[in-house]
Design an enzyme around this catalytic site. Structure first.
Site, PDB file in Angstrom:
ATOM      1  N   HIS A   1     -30.874 -33.264  28.140  1.00 32.96           N
ATOM      2  CA  HIS A   1     -30.578 -33.831  26.816  1.00 32.96           C
ATOM      3  C   HIS A   1     -29.834 -35.132  27.057  1.00 32.96           C
ATOM      4  CE1 HIS A   1     -29.601 -34.374  22.698  1.00 32.96           C
ATOM      5  NE2 HIS A   1     -28.365 -33.902  22.745  1.00 32.96           N
TER       6      HIS A   1
ATOM      7  N   SER B   1     -49.513 -16.298  -0.245  1.00 31.11           N
ATOM      8  CA  SER B   1     -50.225 -16.085  -1.508  1.00 31.11           C
ATOM      9  C   SER B   1     -50.418 -17.406  -2.241  1.00 31.11           C
ATOM     10  CB  SER B   1     -49.440 -15.122  -2.402  1.00 31.11           C
ATOM     11  OG  SER B   1     -48.256 -15.739  -2.890  1.00 31.11           O
TER      12      SER B   1
END
Length: 334
Positions: free
Chosen positions: A108, A252
Site C-alpha cells: 500500500h 426481484s
C-alpha cells in the site's frame, strides 16, 4: 485501459540468490511469505521481539529473525505492517540498512506517497498490492491460481525495479491472474477514497442510519437488522460475481425498480459534491496529515472514542444476538 502483466512477462529467476524479508506476519504477511517459500524463494520473516505471530510463522516452516537483522541481511524487503506503524519500524530498524542495490517494497502506498518514509536515492522502491485479503491470496495460490495485483514503481535506482517487482508478483501468484500497472499516487488515493466513501465509511453509516430510521419508526430492531445489514451479503456477493448488471438481473423486479427510483434520492448531487471534497482532502494530503497526527498524539483518543461509540450502537448489540443463532457463520472475535 490498464497495462496488465502475466506470467509470461515476469522472470522469477531474478529473485534467485536474493534473500526476501517479509516484515510483519498478519493477513498479507503470512500469504506473501508462504507463497514465496512454495515458489522456491529464500524467505525470512522479520518480527519485533516478543511478537505473537512468531510461533505461527515458525510452525509454518519459516525462519523468523528480528526486523533489524532482516533489514541488514535481505536484498528485498516487503513492508507488510500497518500504515500507522510503518514509519517507526522503518526509522527504528531499517533505514540504517538501506544500501545501494536493495529493494524496499510495499503493498500500500500511503507512507511513500505522503512522504512518511523516504528511501535513499540508490534504493529501488516498488509496490505489489494484491487485490484480495491475505487468506484468499494464500488459498487460491495453493489451488494453482492467483489473485490480481497492482504494480507500481516509485524509485528505479537499479533500472530493473519493475522487473524485480513483477518477479515478486509471480512468486506470490499475482501474474497468474494479472498484475496491473499503476502508480503510488493512484493506488493510495483511490484506495483511501474507496474505503472512506463506499467500502467502510459510506456503507457502514448508510446501514446505521437506515437501521435507526426503522427502529425510530417503531419496527422491531431484529427486523431492521435483517433488512439493513444482514442481507447486504447477498447483494454484495451478486455484485462481486457479475457486477451491478448481474445483481439487478438476480433480484426481484420490485427491488430493481426501487433501485432506480429511490437510489438517486439517497445518493444525490449534494452527496457527489461531498465525495469530490473528500477526494480533494485525500489528494492534497489533509486526511493523511490528520491521521498521522492522530497516531502521533499518543493514545489516539479521538479514534478510539469513535470506535467505542460505534461498537455500542444498537445495530451492533442486536446483531450480535442474531448472529449467535446462525451456526453457519465463521467464529470471529466480537
Amino acid at each position: 485501459m490498464a497495462t496488465i502483466f502475466y506470467d509470461k512477462d515476469a522472470d522469477i529467476g531474478l529473485l534467485k540468490g536474493k534473500l526476501i524479508a517479509i516484515i510483519g506476519y498478519g493477513s498479507q504477511g503470512h500469504a506473501h511469505a508462504l507463497n514465496l517459500k512454495d515458489s522456491g524463494m529464500d524467505v525470512v520473516v522479520g518480527l519485533h521481539e516478543g511478537s505473537r505471530s512468531a510461533p505461527r510463522a515458525k510452525e509454518a516452516g519459516l525462519k523468523v529473525i528480528s526486523v533489524d537483522q532482516a533489514g541488514a541481511d535481505a536484498d528485498i524487503i516487503m513492508m507488510l505492517v500497518p500504515d500507522q506503524t510503518a514509519k517507526q519500524v522503518y526509522d527504528d530498524s531499517l533505514v540504517k540498512h538501506m544500501k545501494a542495490g536493495k529493494t524496499i517494497m510495499w503493498a500500500h502506498g500511503f507512507n511513500v506517497h505522503y512522504n512518511q518514509v523516504t528511501a535513499p536515492a540508490d534504493v529501488d522502491v516498488s509496490m505489489i498490492a494484491p487485490k484480495a485479503p491475505g487468506h484468499m491470496v494464500r488459498q487460491v495460490f495453493t489451488e494453482g491460481s492467483g489473485t490480481p495485483c497492482l504494480v507500481a514503481i516509485a524509485q528505479d535506482a537499479s533500472g530493473r525495479a519493475r522487473d524485480i517487482a513483477l518477479a515478486y508478483s509471480k512468486g506470490i501468484g499475482g501474474t497468474r491472474a494479472g498484475t496491473l500497472l499503476t502508480t503510488f499516487k493512484e493506488e493510495t488515493e483511490t484506495d483511501l477514497f474507496g474505503e472512506q466513501v463506499v467500502l467502510c465509511g459510506g456503507i457502514a453509516h448508510l446501514m446505521e442510519a437506515a437501521f435507526d430510521t426503522l427502529v425510530e419508526a417503531g419496527y422491531q430492531p431484529e427486523s431492521a437488522y435483517f433488512e439493513c445489514l444482514h442481507e447486504m451479503k447477498l447483494i454484495v456477493d451478486l455484485m462481486y460475481a457479475g457486477g451491478l448488471k448481474y445483481m439487478r438481473y438476480s433480484i426481484s423486479d420490485t427491488a430493481e425498480y426501487g433501485d432506480y427510483k429511490i437510489g438517486p434520492r439517497i445518493v444525490t448531487d449534494e452527496t457527489k459534491a461531498e465525495m469530490k471534497k473528500i477526494l480533494a482532502e485525500i489528494q492534497n494530503g489533509s486526511f493523511a496529515s490528520e491521521w498521522v497526527a492522530e497516531n502521533r498524539a499518543g493514545g489516539r483518543a479521538n479514534f478510539l472514542a469513535q470506535r467505542r461509540l460505534h461498537a455500542d450502537m444498537q445495530i451492533e448489540t442486536v446483531g450480535k444476538e442474531l448472529r449467535s443463532m446462525m451456526s453457519w457463520l465463521p467464529k470471529v472475535r466480537e
